[in-house]
Each structure stands twice: as C-alpha cells, then as structure tokens.
Scaffold this motif. Structure first.
Motif, mmCIF file in Angstrom:
data_model
loop_
_atom_site.group_PDB
_atom_site.id
_atom_site.type_symbol
_atom_site.label_atom_id
_atom_site.label_comp_id
_atom_site.label_asym_id
_atom_site.label_seq_id
_atom_site.Cartn_x
_atom_site.Cartn_y
_atom_site.Cartn_z
ATOM 1 N N TYR A 1 0.842 -1.187 0.000
ATOM 2 C CA TYR A 1 0.000 0.000 0.000
ATOM 3 C C TYR A 1 0.884 1.247 0.000
ATOM 4 O O TYR A 1 1.890 1.312 0.706
ATOM 5 C CB TYR A 1 -0.976 0.008 1.193
ATOM 6 N N HIS A 2 0.526 2.233 -0.786
ATOM 7 C CA HIS A 2 1.380 3.403 -1.043
ATOM 8 C C HIS A 2 1.591 4.327 0.157
ATOM 9 O O HIS A 2 2.556 5.077 0.200
ATOM 10 C CB HIS A 2 0.849 4.207 -2.242
ATOM 11 N N ASP A 3 0.716 4.287 1.149
ATOM 12 C CA ASP A 3 0.861 5.114 2.342
ATOM 13 C C ASP A 3 1.492 4.241 3.438
ATOM 14 O O ASP A 3 0.889 3.258 3.878
ATOM 15 C CB ASP A 3 -0.517 5.628 2.769
ATOM 16 N N ASN A 4 2.698 4.606 3.880
ATOM 17 C CA ASN A 4 3.434 3.779 4.844
ATOM 18 C C ASN A 4 2.688 3.573 6.162
ATOM 19 O O ASN A 4 2.721 2.483 6.732
ATOM 20 C CB ASN A 4 4.819 4.368 5.121
ATOM 21 N N GLU A 5 2.026 4.618 6.665
ATOM 22 C CA GLU A 5 1.292 4.489 7.924
ATOM 23 C C GLU A 5 0.162 3.475 7.784
ATOM 24 O O GLU A 5 -0.018 2.588 8.630
ATOM 25 C CB GLU A 5 0.719 5.846 8.362
ATOM 26 N N VAL A 6 -0.589 3.599 6.697
ATOM 27 C CA VAL A 6 -1.702 2.684 6.455
ATOM 28 C C VAL A 6 -1.168 1.273 6.219
ATOM 29 O O VAL A 6 -1.701 0.296 6.750
ATOM 30 C CB VAL A 6 -2.560 3.162 5.264
ATOM 31 N N SER A 7 -0.099 1.153 5.455
ATOM 32 C CA SER A 7 0.515 -0.148 5.193
ATOM 33 C C SER A 7 0.917 -0.837 6.492
ATOM 34 O O SER A 7 0.656 -2.034 6.694
ATOM 35 C CB SER A 7 1.736 0.018 4.279
ATOM 36 N N THR A 8 1.515 -0.083 7.398
ATOM 37 C CA THR A 8 1.929 -0.632 8.694
ATOM 38 C C THR A 8 0.715 -1.136 9.481
ATOM 39 O O THR A 8 0.750 -2.223 10.063
ATOM 40 C CB THR A 8 2.692 0.431 9.505
ATOM 41 N N LYS A 9 -0.350 -0.353 9.494
ATOM 42 C CA LYS A 9 -1.570 -0.763 10.217
ATOM 43 C C LYS A 9 -2.198 -2.009 9.577
ATOM 44 O O LYS A 9 -2.650 -2.910 10.286
ATOM 45 C CB LYS A 9 -2.594 0.377 10.235
ATOM 46 N N LEU A 10 -2.208 -2.046 8.241
ATOM 47 C CA LEU A 10 -2.762 -3.209 7.549
ATOM 48 C C LEU A 10 -1.945 -4.467 7.845
ATOM 49 O O LEU A 10 -2.496 -5.531 8.124
ATOM 50 C CB LEU A 10 -2.806 -2.963 6.034
ATOM 51 N N CYS A 11 -0.630 -4.332 7.794
ATOM 52 C CA CYS A 11 0.254 -5.471 8.063
ATOM 53 C C CYS A 11 0.069 -5.983 9.486
ATOM 54 O O CYS A 11 0.104 -7.193 9.734
ATOM 55 C CB CYS A 11 1.711 -5.104 7.799
ATOM 56 N N SER A 12 -0.147 -5.078 10.405
ATOM 57 C CA SER A 12 -0.399 -5.469 11.790
ATOM 58 C C SER A 12 -1.759 -6.163 11.917
ATOM 59 O O SER A 12 -1.894 -7.149 12.648
ATOM 60 C CB SER A 12 -0.358 -4.223 12.679
ATOM 61 N N ALA A 13 -2.734 -5.678 11.186
ATOM 62 C CA ALA A 13 -4.095 -6.220 11.268
ATOM 63 C C ALA A 13 -4.187 -7.656 10.766
ATOM 64 O O ALA A 13 -5.029 -8.430 11.238
ATOM 65 C CB ALA A 13 -5.059 -5.332 10.486
ATOM 66 N N ILE A 14 -3.336 -8.028 9.826
ATOM 67 C CA ILE A 14 -3.474 -9.352 9.214
ATOM 68 C C ILE A 14 -2.696 -10.449 9.935
ATOM 69 O O ILE A 14 -2.606 -11.572 9.450
ATOM 70 C CB ILE A 14 -3.090 -9.326 7.719
ATOM 71 N N ARG A 15 -2.158 -10.150 11.074
ATOM 72 C CA ARG A 15 -1.397 -11.144 11.845
ATOM 73 C C ARG A 15 -2.296 -11.863 12.836
ATOM 74 O O ARG A 15 -3.047 -11.235 13.579
ATOM 75 C CB ARG A 15 -0.235 -10.481 12.594
ATOM 76 N N GLY A 16 -2.211 -13.184 12.850
ATOM 77 C CA GLY A 16 -2.901 -13.982 13.852
ATOM 78 C C GLY A 16 -4.353 -14.261 13.546
ATOM 79 O O GLY A 16 -4.871 -13.942 12.469
ATOM 80 N N ARG A 17 -4.982 -14.869 14.527
ATOM 81 C CA ARG A 17 -6.388 -15.246 14.414
ATOM 82 C C ARG A 17 -7.255 -13.994 14.250
ATOM 83 O O ARG A 17 -7.020 -12.983 14.890
ATOM 84 C CB ARG A 17 -6.794 -16.005 15.666
ATOM 85 N N GLY A 18 -8.244 -14.090 13.379
ATOM 86 C CA GLY A 18 -9.155 -12.962 13.144
ATOM 87 C C GLY A 18 -8.620 -11.953 12.145
ATOM 88 O O GLY A 18 -9.118 -10.832 12.068
#
Length: 157
Positions: free
Chosen positions: A97-114
C-alpha cells in the motif's frame, strides 16, 4: 465452447465454500456448483437406485452430479477455496500500500487469528475499502485468466 467471462469467473473464485466442488461445463460454458454430499451420493448410486426419497431440489443436485460423472470429459474442475489464496492477496495489498502508515496498520491487522475481520475493519477505518475491492477483483481476474490459459479455455473480458 463459448468463451467464459473473466469477471464472472473471478466472482466465482471470490465465493468458494467448504464442502463444495465447482466445475466448468466446457460444452455449455456453465459453472456448476455441487455440494460434496450430492457428489458422494451420485458416485455411490447404482442404475436401479431410486432417488425419489430425496426432495425435488436434492434430486436435481444428484442429477447434475451424475451428469458430471457420466460426462467427465465435458467438465473441468475449478479451483476450490484452498487453491485461491485470498490471504496472500490481502497480504500483498497490505505490504504494497502506497501510504506507509496505512501499510503498517494493515500489516499489523493481518497477523494472527481474526486477520480477515481486522483487515476489513482497518480498510473501512481508513476509507480504502473501494481500493481494496478493486485490487482484489483485479487479482482474481488475473488468477482467472491464468487458470483459463492453463486449461486451454477461451475467455473474454
């Protein structure tokens, strides 16, 4: 065979369920969706077995399953839910994702269950859900095109 529409095939790839099998009838261009339960029934039937014990809609499903078995050369198996790796599409979107802040949040969101639920909440929070759905559709169309080409199935956009 009439060319299969890549948009329709991509939509099918986006709506795959456990315990279902999907086939493309190369004679008609129709996508057939069958619960494995009815495939199993059809496979175990003898010529003299009576399917009237099943409800009308179940009889229809069993007849379609019988047709798949009896005319196997007219069908191509469509990838199932486990062959279409939606997580990797989500992961690629997140990391690129082109926005680093959003990319970081997305990458964090996709870790683990749920992960899928958190990812959805995150794209909605940042208002990028339309971008995500367009990205996912493009990836599924790309997968559809490759599947058609590898199975020598004509397609249209």
């Amino acid at each position: 065979m009439k060319p299969i529409n890549l948009d329709e095939l991509a939509e099918q790839f986006d709506c795959l369920f456990d315990e279902w099998k999907y086939y493309l009838n190369t004679s008609t261009g129709e996508i057939v969706e069958l619960q494995t339960e009815y495939l199993n029934i059809a496979e175990e039937l003898n010529e003299n077995d009576d399917i009237s014990i099943y409800s009308d809609w179940e009889q229809d499903e069993i007849r379609v399953a019988i047709d798949v078995f009896e005319n196997w050369d007219d069908y191509v198996s469509i990838p199932d839910k486990f062959d279409i790796d939606k997580y990797s599409i989500m992961e690629e979107f997140s990391y690129n994702y082109h926005d680093n802040e959003v990319s970081t949040k997305l990458c964090s969101a996709i870790r683990g269950r749920g992960a899928f639920s958190r990812f959805k909440d995150t794209i909605i929070y940042f208002g990028i859900d339309d971008e995500w759905y367009a990205y996912k559709k493009a990836k599924l169309i790309e997968i559809s095109r490759k599947w058609c080409e590898s199975n020598q199935i004509p397609y249209s956009n």
